[in-house]
Design a protein around this motif. Structure first.
Motif, PDB file in Angstrom:
ATOM      1  N   GLY A 149       2.133   3.926  -9.910  1.00 32.44           N
ATOM      2  CA  GLY A 149       2.485   2.752  -9.132  1.00 32.44           C
ATOM      3  C   GLY A 149       1.253   2.369  -8.326  1.00 32.44           C
ATOM      4  N   VAL A 150       1.055   1.079  -8.094  1.00 28.52           N
ATOM      5  CA  VAL A 150      -0.165   0.602  -7.433  1.00 28.52           C
ATOM      6  C   VAL A 150       0.170  -0.329  -6.270  1.00 28.52           C
ATOM      7  N   GLY A 151      -0.876  -0.792  -5.593  1.00 27.39           N
ATOM      8  CA  GLY A 151      -0.708  -1.687  -4.450  1.00 27.39           C
ATOM      9  C   GLY A 151      -0.077  -3.012  -4.840  1.00 27.39           C
ATOM     10  N   ARG A 152       0.843  -3.461  -4.012  1.00 26.02           N
ATOM     11  CA  ARG A 152       1.485  -4.751  -4.257  1.00 26.02           C
ATOM     12  C   ARG A 152       0.492  -5.873  -3.933  1.00 26.02           C
ATOM     13  N   PHE A 210      -2.525  -5.929  -1.364  1.00 33.83           N
ATOM     14  CA  PHE A 210      -2.913  -4.557  -1.054  1.00 33.83           C
ATOM     15  C   PHE A 210      -3.709  -3.932  -2.197  1.00 33.83           C
ATOM     16  N   GLU A 211      -4.226  -4.780  -3.111  1.00 39.07           N
ATOM     17  CA  GLU A 211      -5.047  -4.266  -4.191  1.00 39.07           C
ATOM     18  C   GLU A 211      -6.431  -3.922  -3.645  1.00 39.07           C
ATOM     19  N   TRP A 212      -7.095  -2.996  -4.300  1.00 37.24           N
ATOM     20  CA  TRP A 212      -8.453  -2.662  -3.912  1.00 37.24           C
ATOM     21  C   TRP A 212      -9.162  -2.025  -5.107  1.00 37.24           C
ATOM     22  N   ALA A 213     -10.469  -1.934  -5.016  1.00 32.26           N
ATOM     23  CA  ALA A 213     -11.279  -1.289  -6.038  1.00 32.26           C
ATOM     24  C   ALA A 213     -12.378  -0.515  -5.328  1.00 32.26           C
ATOM     25  N   GLY A 214     -12.896   0.494  -5.985  1.00 30.64           N
ATOM     26  CA  GLY A 214     -13.970   1.270  -5.386  1.00 30.64           C
ATOM     27  C   GLY A 214     -14.193   2.550  -6.152  1.00 30.64           C
ATOM     28  N   SER A 215     -15.068   3.390  -5.592  1.00 29.30           N
ATOM     29  CA  SER A 215     -15.429   4.635  -6.261  1.00 29.30           C
ATOM     30  C   SER A 215     -15.559   5.773  -5.243  1.00 29.30           C
ATOM     31  N   PRO A 216     -14.438   6.122  -4.588  1.00 28.20           N
ATOM     32  CA  PRO A 216     -14.495   7.213  -3.620  1.00 28.20           C
ATOM     33  C   PRO A 216     -14.472   8.575  -4.329  1.00 28.20           C
ATOM     34  N   THR A 217     -14.595   9.615  -3.548  1.00 30.80           N
ATOM     35  CA  THR A 217     -14.383  10.964  -4.072  1.00 30.80           C
ATOM     36  C   THR A 217     -13.144  11.544  -3.398  1.00 30.80           C
ATOM     37  N   ILE A 218     -12.600  12.569  -4.010  1.00 26.34           N
ATOM     38  CA  ILE A 218     -11.477  13.286  -3.400  1.00 26.34           C
ATOM     39  C   ILE A 218     -12.053  14.141  -2.278  1.00 26.34           C
ATOM     40  N   THR A 219     -11.618  13.888  -1.054  1.00 22.62           N
ATOM     41  CA  THR A 219     -12.160  14.610   0.098  1.00 22.62           C
ATOM     42  C   THR A 219     -11.236  15.701   0.611  1.00 22.62           C
ATOM     43  N   ARG A 220      -9.973  15.659   0.176  1.00 21.03           N
ATOM     44  CA  ARG A 220      -9.019  16.689   0.617  1.00 21.03           C
ATOM     45  C   ARG A 220      -7.864  16.719  -0.354  1.00 21.03           C
ATOM     46  N   TYR A 271      -6.219   5.606   1.819  1.00 18.58           N
ATOM     47  CA  TYR A 271      -5.617   5.649   0.495  1.00 18.58           C
ATOM     48  C   TYR A 271      -5.560   7.068  -0.049  1.00 18.58           C
ATOM     49  N   ARG A 272      -4.538   7.287  -0.842  1.00 20.19           N
ATOM     50  CA  ARG A 272      -4.340   8.579  -1.476  1.00 20.19           C
ATOM     51  C   ARG A 272      -3.805   8.367  -2.884  1.00 20.19           C
ATOM     52  N   GLY A 322      -1.260   0.223  -1.170  1.00 17.43           N
ATOM     53  CA  GLY A 322      -2.609   0.493  -1.674  1.00 17.43           C
ATOM     54  C   GLY A 322      -2.779   1.880  -2.255  1.00 17.43           C
ATOM     55  N   CYS A 323      -1.899   2.796  -1.901  1.00 14.29           N
ATOM     56  CA  CYS A 323      -1.979   4.139  -2.470  1.00 14.29           C
ATOM     57  C   CYS A 323      -1.585   4.105  -3.947  1.00 14.29           C
TER      58      CYS A 323
END
Length: 196
Positions: free
Chosen positions: A92-95, A98-108, A152-153, A170-171
């Motif tokens: 399931g994604v952001g309505r 609340f959409e977004w794009a990016g390239s984060p890393t898993i921090t926790r 976001y998670r 957004g999660c």
């Protein structure tokens, strides 16, 4: 009595039990082989279960093995494997808005995480609790993978019927059994690519 009639009667009984309470699983066994018989689920129970299976698929997206790729348009998450393959999960994604794009890393990473709605969410929904302990009724579900320093998670859900839909703030939501599978395969520092 004819074996075919016995099996039909057993399946009918199991289906009746499922329709009376779709949350109770009735297991009947073939009297000859002792193999479990599978009854068709009650229609309302089947309607609640998302039809997005976890599966290994061919992958040509060009990302390195170990990368998590979230395709919000497809509403699918890919864990890239070696040899041009990936594990594909429904999400399931952001309505809208609340959409977004990016390239984060898993921090926790967190098992059965507690939930504290962010201030922005409480402003939109003041009726929400300020804190909810981790557990089956928690909106974050069985596992959470925290993305960068954002709010976001990638997380499980207590609303499995929302998988495949654009409903979150957004999660990235997953079925609990899928997020547990993903959680066990990735580590802190894993790159996540979110595409719109």
């Amino acid at each position: 009595m004819n074996r075919r009639l016995v099996l039909a009667a057993a399946l009918s009984l199991a289906a009746s039990a499922a329709s009376a309470n779709p949350f109770v699983q009735t297991i009947m066994f073939d009297p000859d082989t002792r193999e479990p018989l599978v009854a068709r689920p009650h229609a309302s129970a089947a309607a609640r279960a998302p039809a997005i299976p976890r599966e290994i698929v061919a992958y040509t997206g060009g990302h390195a093995p170990g990368t998590v790729v979230v395709n919000t348009t497809e509403r699918r998450l890919y864990l890239v494997l070696a040899d041009g393959r990936a594990i594909r999960y429904g999400i399931g994604v952001g309505r809208p808005g609340f959409e977004w794009a990016g390239s984060p890393t898993i921090t926790r990473k967190q098992e059965w995480p507690d939930w504290r709605p962010p201030v922005q969410m409480l402003q939109r929904r003041p009726d929400l609790p300020r804190f909810m302990a981790g557990g089956p009724d928690n909106p974050l579900g069985a596992r959470a993978l925290y993305l960068g320093s954002s709010l976001y998670r990638i997380h499980g859900s207590n609303e499995p019927h929302t998988i495949g839909q654009a409903v979150s703030s957004g999660c990235i939501r997953m079925l609990n059994e899928d997020v547990v599978d993903l959680y066990d395969r990735v580590r802190v520092g894993t790159r996540v690519v979110v595409l719109r």
